[in-house]
Structure formats: C-alpha cells, structure tokens
Design a protein around this motif. Structure first.
Motif, PDB file in Angstrom:
ATOM      1  N   ARG A 235      44.373  20.815  18.420  1.00  0.00           N
ATOM      2  CA  ARG A 235      44.651  22.240  18.528  1.00  0.00           C
ATOM      3  C   ARG A 235      43.418  22.992  19.026  1.00  0.00           C
ATOM      4  N   HIS A 236      42.257  22.627  18.485  1.00  0.00           N
ATOM      5  CA  HIS A 236      41.019  23.249  18.965  1.00  0.00           C
ATOM      6  C   HIS A 236      40.727  22.831  20.387  1.00  0.00           C
ATOM      7  N   PHE A 237      41.084  21.587  20.675  1.00  0.00           N
ATOM      8  CA  PHE A 237      40.850  21.106  22.033  1.00  0.00           C
ATOM      9  C   PHE A 237      41.643  21.936  23.035  1.00  0.00           C
ATOM     10  N   THR A 238      42.934  22.147  22.736  1.00  0.00           N
ATOM     11  CA  THR A 238      43.765  22.957  23.629  1.00  0.00           C
ATOM     12  C   THR A 238      43.164  24.348  23.800  1.00  0.00           C
ATOM     13  N   ARG A 239      42.737  24.932  22.684  1.00  0.00           N
ATOM     14  CA  ARG A 239      42.196  26.285  22.758  1.00  0.00           C
ATOM     15  C   ARG A 239      40.904  26.336  23.571  1.00  0.00           C
ATOM     16  N   SER A 240      39.996  25.384  23.288  1.00  0.00           N
ATOM     17  CA  SER A 240      38.717  25.476  24.001  1.00  0.00           C
ATOM     18  C   SER A 240      38.899  25.154  25.484  1.00  0.00           C
ATOM     19  N   THR A 241      39.832  24.236  25.812  1.00  0.00           N
ATOM     20  CA  THR A 241      40.097  23.949  27.218  1.00  0.00           C
ATOM     21  C   THR A 241      40.620  25.185  27.933  1.00  0.00           C
ATOM     22  N   MET A 242      41.572  25.868  27.293  1.00  0.00           N
ATOM     23  CA  MET A 242      42.145  27.047  27.933  1.00  0.00           C
ATOM     24  C   MET A 242      41.115  28.164  28.015  1.00  0.00           C
ATOM     25  N   GLU A 243      40.267  28.285  26.994  1.00  0.00           N
ATOM     26  CA  GLU A 243      39.234  29.328  27.028  1.00  0.00           C
ATOM     27  C   GLU A 243      38.318  29.130  28.228  1.00  0.00           C
ATOM     28  N   GLN A 244      37.920  27.871  28.442  1.00  0.00           N
ATOM     29  CA  GLN A 244      37.056  27.591  29.595  1.00  0.00           C
ATOM     30  C   GLN A 244      37.738  27.989  30.893  1.00  0.00           C
ATOM     31  N   LYS A 245      39.014  27.631  30.983  1.00  0.00           N
ATOM     32  CA  LYS A 245      39.750  27.906  32.216  1.00  0.00           C
ATOM     33  C   LYS A 245      39.879  29.414  32.446  1.00  0.00           C
ATOM     34  N   ILE A 246      40.187  30.141  31.388  1.00  0.00           N
ATOM     35  CA  ILE A 246      40.392  31.582  31.523  1.00  0.00           C
ATOM     36  C   ILE A 246      39.084  32.275  31.884  1.00  0.00           C
ATOM     37  N   VAL A 247      37.999  31.848  31.233  1.00  0.00           N
ATOM     38  CA  VAL A 247      36.707  32.474  31.528  1.00  0.00           C
ATOM     39  C   VAL A 247      36.336  32.233  32.985  1.00  0.00           C
ATOM     40  N   SER A 248      36.592  31.023  33.506  1.00  0.00           N
ATOM     41  CA  SER A 248      36.225  30.775  34.902  1.00  0.00           C
ATOM     42  C   SER A 248      37.177  31.505  35.848  1.00  0.00           C
ATOM     43  N   ASP A 249      38.433  31.684  35.452  1.00  0.00           N
ATOM     44  CA  ASP A 249      39.385  32.439  36.278  1.00  0.00           C
ATOM     45  C   ASP A 249      39.003  33.908  36.355  1.00  0.00           C
ATOM     46  N   LEU A 250      38.555  34.435  35.238  1.00  0.00           N
ATOM     47  CA  LEU A 250      38.270  35.869  35.169  1.00  0.00           C
ATOM     48  C   LEU A 250      36.771  36.109  35.259  1.00  0.00           C
ATOM     49  N   TYR A 251      36.093  35.320  36.093  1.00  0.00           N
ATOM     50  CA  TYR A 251      34.643  35.466  36.234  1.00  0.00           C
ATOM     51  C   TYR A 251      34.261  36.852  36.739  1.00  0.00           C
ATOM     52  N   TRP A 252      35.209  37.507  37.388  1.00  0.00           N
ATOM     53  CA  TRP A 252      34.890  38.787  38.043  1.00  0.00           C
ATOM     54  C   TRP A 252      34.969  39.959  37.079  1.00  0.00           C
ATOM     55  N   LYS A 253      35.456  39.705  35.861  1.00  0.00           N
ATOM     56  CA  LYS A 253      35.616  40.830  34.935  1.00  0.00           C
ATOM     57  C   LYS A 253      34.276  41.337  34.428  1.00  0.00           C
TER      58      LYS A 253
ATOM     59  N   GLU B  62      45.201  39.557  30.475  1.00  0.00           N
ATOM     60  CA  GLU B  62      44.770  39.304  31.851  1.00  0.00           C
ATOM     61  C   GLU B  62      44.717  37.806  32.078  1.00  0.00           C
ATOM     62  N   TYR B  63      45.362  37.318  33.142  1.00  0.00           N
ATOM     63  CA  TYR B  63      45.327  35.888  33.424  1.00  0.00           C
ATOM     64  C   TYR B  63      45.489  35.681  34.919  1.00  0.00           C
ATOM     65  N   ASN B  64      45.281  34.448  35.345  1.00  0.00           N
ATOM     66  CA  ASN B  64      45.431  34.126  36.756  1.00  0.00           C
ATOM     67  C   ASN B  64      46.270  32.873  36.856  1.00  0.00           C
ATOM     68  N   GLY B  65      47.065  32.800  37.918  1.00  0.00           N
ATOM     69  CA  GLY B  65      47.811  31.580  38.154  1.00  0.00           C
ATOM     70  C   GLY B  65      49.283  31.748  37.873  1.00  0.00           C
ATOM     71  N   GLY B  66      50.012  30.675  38.114  1.00  0.00           N
ATOM     72  CA  GLY B  66      51.443  30.716  37.891  1.00  0.00           C
ATOM     73  C   GLY B  66      52.195  31.256  39.093  1.00  0.00           C
ATOM     74  N   ARG B  67      53.461  31.528  38.857  1.00  0.00           N
ATOM     75  CA  ARG B  67      54.343  31.957  39.925  1.00  0.00           C
ATOM     76  C   ARG B  67      54.558  33.457  39.832  1.00  0.00           C
ATOM     77  N   TYR B  68      54.732  34.088  40.979  1.00  0.00           N
ATOM     78  CA  TYR B  68      54.952  35.534  40.978  1.00  0.00           C
ATOM     79  C   TYR B  68      56.332  35.862  40.417  1.00  0.00           C
ATOM     80  N   ILE B  69      56.360  36.780  39.487  1.00  0.00           N
ATOM     81  CA  ILE B  69      57.627  37.261  38.942  1.00  0.00           C
ATOM     82  C   ILE B  69      57.742  38.729  39.316  1.00  0.00           C
ATOM     83  N   PRO B  70      58.778  39.114  40.082  1.00  0.00           N
ATOM     84  CA  PRO B  70      58.854  40.477  40.616  1.00  0.00           C
ATOM     85  C   PRO B  70      58.856  41.523  39.499  1.00  0.00           C
ATOM     86  N   ALA B  71      58.171  42.636  39.778  1.00  0.00           N
ATOM     87  CA  ALA B  71      58.170  43.773  38.872  1.00  0.00           C
ATOM     88  C   ALA B  71      58.300  45.033  39.718  1.00  0.00           C
ATOM     89  N   VAL B  72      58.977  46.037  39.200  1.00  0.00           N
ATOM     90  CA  VAL B  72      59.246  47.252  39.981  1.00  0.00           C
ATOM     91  C   VAL B  72      57.932  47.904  40.385  1.00  0.00           C
TER      92      VAL B  72
END
Lengths: 253, 246
Positions: A235-253, B62-72
């Motif tokens: 469960r922690h593994f899933t969370r920490s993996t996703m946290e890493q992914k989200i942080v790298s996705d939202l690097y621009w925030k 806030e997230y990135n990825g996945g498929r676009y789901i239309p919104a008005v």
C-alpha cells in the motif's frame, strides 16, 4: 532463480495507452495497459455503466482457460472499485501481459502451471491498479493484494507469505486476498484443503499485511518514512510510486 | 497551501477538513477528480495533487495523463469523420464515439451557405454539451454574439499530440507565469512566423508559410512535453532547434 523481494514499478511508460504500468514483485513481472473510456461493441454495451474488459496474456503462447479464469476474477474485482457509473455505454479495457513468471526448478514448468492459477493473481491485480491510477480513471479506492500458502512443517503447518513456486507446490492450501484502501476485503480465493480455523489465521495474516494500521487514514510524510522499514508494504509502495509520478508530472507548479 | 508541501491524494483518501476552503457566503466549487458523497463527504477519485483556490472558494485535484473527457466550455480540435444532413461527426479522441457539430453552428452559416468540410478536415470548436449519457456536442460560433471568436475550420498546417497537462498549461491565460511554458513565445521572439491552436483534448495545431517553421514549432512543443522541460531548458531547446535547421 532470482526473486526480487522489493517491489518495482514503472508508470505511464507506454506512449499509446491511456494508462500503463510495469510491476515486478516476488519473481513476477507484468506489464499493464488501460484504455478508456472508449467505444464499446454493441453486444457488450451496458446502458447504465461502463463495461470493464480484462485481458490476461501469458508469458508464452496464447491464453487458455487459466487466463479466462484469472480475467473473470480480476474483472469482478476491478469493476467494484472503478466508478463505472460515470461512463455509461463505454468500455474500459485492461490488458495485462505477463513478462516473467518464476519457474519451479524442481518440477516441469508446464505441469505446475496447469495445477494452479492463483499464484500470479496478486501481481496481476497490483499491475492493474497501478495502470488504472496512471490512466486517471475515477476510482473509489485503491487495493492491495497478497498471496499466502499453508506449508506443512514438521508435523505442524506454517503460513508463508508470498510463497515461491516450490512452496506453492508443497503447500496444503493456497490463498489470495485483496483489500481496498478502506481496509475492506474485496477478493478472497483459496484452493487446497484447509479448516475454517486455518482460513481465519490466514485472513488475519493477510489483513495485517495489506492493511497496516498506522497508515490507514493518514498521509503524513514522516509516518510513511517510519513504515517503510517494515518490509514490502504494497500500500505504501503504491502511494510512494504515485507520489513520485505526480510530482514529476506537475514539476511546473 | 503555503504552510506545507504539495498534498498528494490517492482515490478514496480522506481529505483533511482544514484543507477545504470555507467561505461562508460562496458555495464551494468542486473541480475535476473529486466526488461529493451526500451529505458532506468529499472524496478524491484520481491520484493527483490537491489544489485549492481560496479566492474562488474552489478545490480540485491536479493531475496529468489519461484520456480527454469532454466538459462544457472546453476548446477542442476535432477531426471531421463524415457529414450528414444536419451534423458533422467529429472525433475528439481515438476510439471514442463521435461528437456532433451542427452544420449551422458556424459564423454566418445559413441553410444556403453552410461550410463544406470533407472527412479529415480539422475544426477548432467549443464543447457546448457534455453529458455522460449523450454524445458531446460542439459549436464553432458564440451563441451570444454570433461571432466565431477564432473558432472554425483549420486549414493547412499540421496536428501534434501532446499530453492533456501541457494542453491545459498552453491554454492558461498566463501560460508563462502560471503554466511555465515559454516555447511559443521564445519561437516567436526568434523571428519565426506561425499560428497555433491548442485543443484541450491534447492536440496542438501549427501552421506557417514555411514547412520548416511548422516542424520546428511542433518538435519544440512535443519535446517540452516529453522531457518535462523547465522555462530555461525550453529557451535552450528553441535556440538549439533554430541553429540546427538554419
């Protein structure tokens, strides 16, 4: 035989799929891809919810009854945690390709494969959940899954967590459990002969493995670091993996 | 959010009540990735970063990825599949059912002067109906003013796929300050003349007089997306691409 005891995962690495993950743990490696919501064939269409389609592909050859059995188990588990009502008349497709499965070096691999379907189920479920998280499909919860075997041991018997292929072969009974992140049992599959008492013991062991108490509803960072030493807590593994992914996705925030 | 680092949530997590903005006069607005279970439970449904805007009293994931789901209200780039008596059938994402674009939903369109779009033509449109039980509907004209406001058929040029996150950042009003994308400004400052249209469904259309420019712009955008480039890296990339081609 090399068995990696630490789980490893790659998220969103397939460019064409909506969500994807590669997960390796306890000797298994599975690649998962999720597409959806996409257009569904007329005969599979459900008027009020999305159809969930799971395809399991073996490491070698084409799928048979073993894969169909696994598909039906995974399908009925996943459709309970995906918010299928959000996408009526569509299809959510989950493809799980087994890349590596541990071989039992004492027995002919073909025969052991035929004997039991279940040992690979936790790896498949875990890959599916990581792929679903990567595809950002709405879910009600995440899940963690574990495999246990009751192995006879000098007159008595012993519960073995994540048994090897050899231990599965020797075991009296073999069990797979999955729990949601709300600590609810969502899948329980058993094979072999066992008493109700044994099942209860195995269930308690699986519960303590999948639902670590300290983290049940807390996402404090310090807490996660403390728990990490407790071993491969998925469960922690899933969370920490996703946290890493989200942080790298939202690097621009 | 100033007190601590980003709050990452997974589906089904409990949200700390102190994170939910509470302004007594305004209704709380829920953005994507959250589910309200009556009477007062708020549950994330996707993995992402919990973000709040106290001024607007809104909260979303806030997230990135996945498929676009239309919104008005989303601006999208669609491909015309076929045209029927009343509608064009338009694809927004692969393998999903087509969106409907009425033939009269264009600027100055009447029964006699309707646009002629062949299969494969690109349109820049706004989603005006999105609902899980029906196919999405599009329009290329503002219903209030009757003006196109830049919407309509896209002629020539080239279409590039980008992630949904980058498309959203490019569409931000202040894409440089808020979204940290500077490629387009940098390319323009480097003396290239081109036009772009960004669809919320992860499509970027680029057009220019010279084919070279189209390719440079497209590659710059795609590389920014794939490699998660920062503003400085984007500037460097633009300089490198321009040097390579000229």
């Amino acid at each position: 035989m090399t068995v990696n005891t630490e789980p490893q995962a790659l998220i969103s690495h397939l460019p064409k799929a909506d969500g994807s993950a590669t997960f390796s743990y306890a000797g298994y490696t599975v690649v998962g891809a999720v597409n959806g919501p996409i257009e569904v064939q007329r005969r599979d269409e459900l008027p009020e919810e999305a159809a969930v389609d799971v395809i399991v592909r073996p490491a070698a050859g084409v799928g048979g009854t073993r894969e169909r059995h696994l598909e039906s188990l995974i399908q009925s588990t996943l459709r309970q945690i995906i918010l299928v009502n959000n996408f009526p008349r569509t299809l959510i497709q989950v493809i799980l390709q087994i890349i590596v499965a541990p071989e039992n070096e004492y027995v002919n691999a073909k025969i052991t494969q035929a004997s039991s379907n279940l040992p690979i189920l936790p790896a498949l479920l875990q890959t599916a959940i990581l792929s679903l998280l990567s595809s950002t499909l709405p879910l009600t919860a995440t899940l963690t899954s574990t495999a246990l075997a009751i192995v006879p041991d000098q007159g008595g018997s012993n519960i073995v967590l994540n048994p090897t292929a050899r231990e599965v072969e020797q075991s009296q009974s073999f069990h797979v459990f999955a729990f949601t992140s709300h600590n609810e049992l969502i899948l329980a599959e058993s094979e072999g002969s066992f008493t109700m008492k044994e099942w209860d013991d195995v269930y308690a062991r699986a519960y303590s493995q999948c639902c670590p108490p300290a983290l049940s509803s807390d996402n404090d960072d310090a807490m996660i670091d403390d728990q990490r030493s407790a071993g491969s807590d998925l469960r922690h593994f899933t969370r920490s993996t996703m946290e890493q992914k989200i942080v790298s996705d939202l690097y621009w925030k | 959010m100033a007190t601590q680092g980003p709050v990452i949530v997974l589906p089904g997590d409990q949200i700390d009540p102190s994170l939910i903005p509470s302004r007594p006069k305004k209704a709380l607005k829920l953005g994507p990735g959250l589910r309200h279970i009556p009477p007062n439970e708020l549950v994330p449904t996707v993995a992402g970063q919990l973000t709040t805007d106290h001024k607007k009293n809104s909260i979303w994931v806030e997230y990135n990825g996945g498929r676009y789901i239309p919104a008005v209200g989303d601006l999208v780039i669609g491909t015309v599949q076929r045209s029927a008596a009343e509608y064009f059938y338009v694809t927004l994402t692969d393998y999903t059912s087509n969106a409907l674009l009425p033939q009269l939903a264009f600027e100055m369109a009447t029964k006699k002067t309707r646009p002629n779009l062949n299969p494969g033509a690109l349109v820049y449109a706004r989603v005006c109906l999105a609902n899980r039980h029906m196919d999405p509907e599009l329009e290329c004209v503002s219903p209030a003013t009757g003006k196109a406001d830049g919407l309509g058929p896209l002629n020539g040029g080239m279409l590039y796929d980008v992630s949904l996150g980058l498309a959203r950042r490019l569409l931000m009003r202040k894409s440089l300050e808020d979204g940290k994308v500077a490629v387009l400004e940098e390319l323009g400052a480097a003396g290239l003349a081109f036009e772009t249209a960004v669809g919320r469904n992860g499509k970027v259309w680029v057009n220019s007089e010279s084919v070279k420019t189209v390719l440079i712009v497209g590659r710059a955008i795609q590389e920014t997306d794939e490699k998660n480039l920062s503003v400085d890296q984007q500037k460097k990339l633009v300089r490198k691409l321009i040097k390579e081609v000229s």
